[in-house]
Design a protein around this motif. Structure first.
Motif, mmCIF file in Angstrom:
data_model
loop_
_atom_site.group_PDB
_atom_site.id
_atom_site.type_symbol
_atom_site.label_atom_id
_atom_site.label_comp_id
_atom_site.label_asym_id
_atom_site.label_seq_id
_atom_site.Cartn_x
_atom_site.Cartn_y
_atom_site.Cartn_z
ATOM 1 N N ASP A 1 49.140 0.442 -51.035
ATOM 2 C CA ASP A 1 50.157 0.045 -52.014
ATOM 3 C C ASP A 1 49.783 -1.337 -52.515
ATOM 4 O O ASP A 1 50.161 -2.356 -51.944
ATOM 5 C CB ASP A 1 51.540 0.044 -51.355
ATOM 6 C CG ASP A 1 52.651 -0.255 -52.344
ATOM 7 O OD1 ASP A 1 52.375 -0.268 -53.560
ATOM 8 O OD2 ASP A 1 53.796 -0.488 -51.908
ATOM 9 N N LEU A 2 49.032 -1.380 -53.613
ATOM 10 C CA LEU A 2 48.348 -2.596 -54.046
ATOM 11 C C LEU A 2 49.159 -3.411 -55.042
ATOM 12 O O LEU A 2 49.624 -2.900 -56.056
ATOM 13 C CB LEU A 2 47.005 -2.225 -54.687
ATOM 14 C CG LEU A 2 46.154 -3.372 -55.233
ATOM 15 C CD1 LEU A 2 45.624 -4.238 -54.092
ATOM 16 C CD2 LEU A 2 44.988 -2.812 -56.055
ATOM 17 N N THR A 3 49.322 -4.703 -54.737
ATOM 18 C CA THR A 3 49.829 -5.679 -55.695
ATOM 19 C C THR A 3 48.814 -6.800 -55.774
ATOM 20 O O THR A 3 48.400 -7.348 -54.750
ATOM 21 C CB THR A 3 51.188 -6.248 -55.265
ATOM 22 O OG1 THR A 3 52.156 -5.196 -55.204
ATOM 23 C CG2 THR A 3 51.669 -7.300 -56.252
ATOM 24 N N GLY B 1 48.279 -1.307 -63.264
ATOM 25 C CA GLY B 1 48.286 -1.941 -61.952
ATOM 26 C C GLY B 1 49.361 -3.011 -61.855
ATOM 27 O O GLY B 1 49.766 -3.607 -62.857
ATOM 28 N N ALA C 1 39.389 -4.841 -56.172
ATOM 29 C CA ALA C 1 40.766 -4.495 -56.546
ATOM 30 C C ALA C 1 40.803 -3.142 -57.254
ATOM 31 O O ALA C 1 41.692 -2.327 -57.000
ATOM 32 C CB ALA C 1 41.359 -5.583 -57.440
ATOM 33 N N PHE C 2 39.847 -2.883 -58.132
ATOM 34 C CA PHE C 2 39.795 -1.587 -58.813
ATOM 35 C C PHE C 2 39.507 -0.464 -57.817
ATOM 36 O O PHE C 2 40.096 0.618 -57.910
ATOM 37 C CB PHE C 2 38.729 -1.601 -59.913
ATOM 38 C CG PHE C 2 39.245 -2.034 -61.248
ATOM 39 C CD1 PHE C 2 39.751 -1.117 -62.156
ATOM 40 C CD2 PHE C 2 39.246 -3.366 -61.603
ATOM 41 C CE1 PHE C 2 40.235 -1.513 -63.393
ATOM 42 C CE2 PHE C 2 39.730 -3.788 -62.837
ATOM 43 C CZ PHE C 2 40.227 -2.848 -63.740
ATOM 44 N N LEU D 1 43.003 -4.267 -65.443
ATOM 45 C CA LEU D 1 43.723 -3.594 -64.367
ATOM 46 C C LEU D 1 45.217 -3.548 -64.672
ATOM 47 O O LEU D 1 45.885 -2.522 -64.445
ATOM 48 C CB LEU D 1 43.473 -4.318 -63.042
ATOM 49 C CG LEU D 1 44.164 -3.733 -61.800
ATOM 50 C CD1 LEU D 1 43.699 -2.310 -61.538
ATOM 51 C CD2 LEU D 1 43.907 -4.614 -60.576
ATOM 52 N N SER E 1 42.615 0.257 -55.926
ATOM 53 C CA SER E 1 43.648 0.885 -56.759
ATOM 54 C C SER E 1 43.514 2.398 -56.803
ATOM 55 O O SER E 1 44.456 3.096 -57.187
ATOM 56 C CB SER E 1 43.596 0.323 -58.184
ATOM 57 O OG SER E 1 42.439 0.776 -58.877
ATOM 58 N N THR E 2 42.352 2.925 -56.399
ATOM 59 C CA THR E 2 42.161 4.382 -56.378
ATOM 60 C C THR E 2 42.644 5.008 -55.080
ATOM 61 O O THR E 2 42.714 6.234 -54.981
ATOM 62 C CB THR E 2 40.671 4.741 -56.563
ATOM 63 O OG1 THR E 2 39.925 4.332 -55.400
ATOM 64 C CG2 THR E 2 40.090 4.063 -57.797
#
Length: 323
Positions: free
Chosen positions: A144-146, A201, A134-135, A196, A138-139
């Motif tokens: 488009d991360l949820t 995030g 997930a990290f 996060l 996120s970069t």
């Protein structure tokens, strides 16, 4: 895209199967294991076909990479060993990007983009669980991360990890941990998703116990938070605690990914009767700060008290709001 995160045996696969029945959602299973278990080992898709024989994954591979190949899998696995590790989370949280990270996340984004196109969906669902992935995602400037962060009473999780469970794909035993080791992973993974959220995030927390107490209410609220306002009727929930599951093209995950047809939605509290008392005490002693933060009682009560509080809490919101 929606990423389901949390320590394994917390109900992540169940949540993925339920969300996967919502129109427009494309469930993919644990994409983090796609390269090793799917491309290399040819383990079966959730539809029952070997990975290379599944028409869905063949089309995804062709659209994303011109086809799957062992060389592609080797390159992604090499990057995973270098980059996608829990110990790298602090550096990723400080926005310190290591060489190869963009290539690693690009491989995932291509899978997500191709899957949505092949399935004619609107959002892809990855239940890889791992906070480190997930990290990494996120970069990415194109993902488009949820994150949907799933938590469960650590005593139930420790009991599940201590069981002997066979994997239907190959008959091998699933990984088995002693309770103290499960506690370490439970603490680290949950703290990582808290981090996060604090870093900005998009993280929504769901408790396993609340999902099973009121599936329709919990899913409806979650879908609203995710922007699926029109899916609140949830026709696949035949009654309050029975779901009708269709075939899902998931590349890896809990054996539940092969389940189709009626699925009773009942909470597994077998730890209360089967878990050794010394193990229950050990887990509670090691995890009690986060247990209280997530609304769990250290005392062993028959029900988790949550009826008077919301099912969901946004990451970064005071922890007491998640009780």
């Amino acid at each position: 895209m929606v990423f389901i995160g949390g320590l394994g045996r917390s109900g992540t696969t169940l949540l993925e199967r339920l969300l996967g029945e919502v129109p427009g959602v494309v469930p993919l299973g644990e994409v983090v294991h796609l390269w090793e278990r799917g491309v290399c080992a040819q383990e079966p898709c959730g539809c029952g076909e070997p990975f290379s024989s599944c028409h869905f994954w063949r089309r995804v591979g062709l659209r994303a990479f011109g086809g799957w190949s062992p060389g592609l899998a080797d390159r992604v696995l090499t990057l995973r060993r270098k980059l996608d590790r829990t110990r790298h989370i602090p550096a990723l949280a400080r926005s310190h990007r290591r060489p190869g990270l963009s290539g690693y996340t690009r491989a995932y984004s291509r899978v997500y983009e191709a899957a949505v196109q092949v399935a004619a969906g609107t959002v892809v669902l990855d239940s890889s669980k791992h906070a480190s992935l997930a990290f990494c995602l996120s970069t990415s400037p194109v993902v488009d991360l949820t994150v949907v962060h799933v938590v469960r009473d650590p005593r139930a999780v420790a009991h599940s990890w201590y069981r002997r469970v066979a994997r239907p794909e190959n008959g091998a035993r699933m990984t088995r941990w002693r309770p103290w080791r499960t506690c370490v992973h439970w603490i680290v993974q949950n703290f990582a998703f808290e981090l996060l959220a604090r870093r900005g995030g998009a993280v929504v927390r769901v408790r396993y116990e609340d999902l099973l107490a009121d599936p329709r209410g919990a899913l409806g609220m979650l879908l609203t938070r995710l922007g699926f306002d029109g899916a609140a009727d949830l026709p696949f929930l035949r009654s309050g605690h029975l779901a009708e599951l269709s075939t899902a093209h998931t590349c890896a995950g809990n054996p539940m990914r092969f389940t189709t047809g009626p699925l009773p939605l009942t909470r597994d509290d077998s730890w209360r009767a089967e878990m050794a008392r010394r193990h229950r005490w050990l887990v509670a002693a090691l995890t009690w700060p986060l247990m209280l933060q997530y609304g769990y009682s250290v005392r062993e009560r028959q029900a988790v008290e949550s009826a008077a509080a919301p099912w969901l809490a946004a990451g970064g919101v005071a922890a007491q709001e998640c009780r």
